[in-house]
Design a protein around this motif. Structure first.
Motif: not given
Length: 105
Positions: A60-70, A79-85
């Motif tokens: 399910v980790f790609p979901g975290n990446i997808s949320q940040w990337a998209n 915010t991008d900063k919060k999503r990346f963090a």
């Protein structure tokens, strides 16, 4: 049990071949089942359950990446900063699953 599923929809990557709602509900059921198994399983089964839980977290980790990337909001990550963090603590949790359940040294 699954009242606030809409926030999870934002984490489903576009490339997942299943319907988004089906993916969210199936993932939720799997999380509840794994959590229950981690708490309730006999000690001798915990390494196997831990390995399955770790595999699920990785899946399910790609979901975290997808949320940040998209740039998709959800869980207060607006915010991008919060999503990346959020990404690195998730990886740490994934890596800790195996040793804490006796699946790895």
């Amino acid at each position: 049990m699954f009242r606030e599923c809409s926030v999870y929809v934002e984490q489903v990557p576009d490339w997942v071949p299943l319907d988004v709602d089906t993916t969210v509900v199936a993932s939720g059921v799997a999380e509840v089942a794994l959590g229950t198994a981690l708490v309730a399983s006999p000690r001798r089964l915990r390494p196997a359950v831990g390995a399955v839980a770790a595999a699920f977290f990785i899946a399910v980790f790609p979901g975290n990446i997808s949320q940040w990337a998209n740039r998709r909001d959800g869980f207060g990550l607006d915010t991008d900063k919060k999503r990346f963090a959020r990404i690195m603590p998730r990886r740490r949790r994934d890596c800790q699953t195996l040793p804490t359940t006796g699946s790895a040294p």
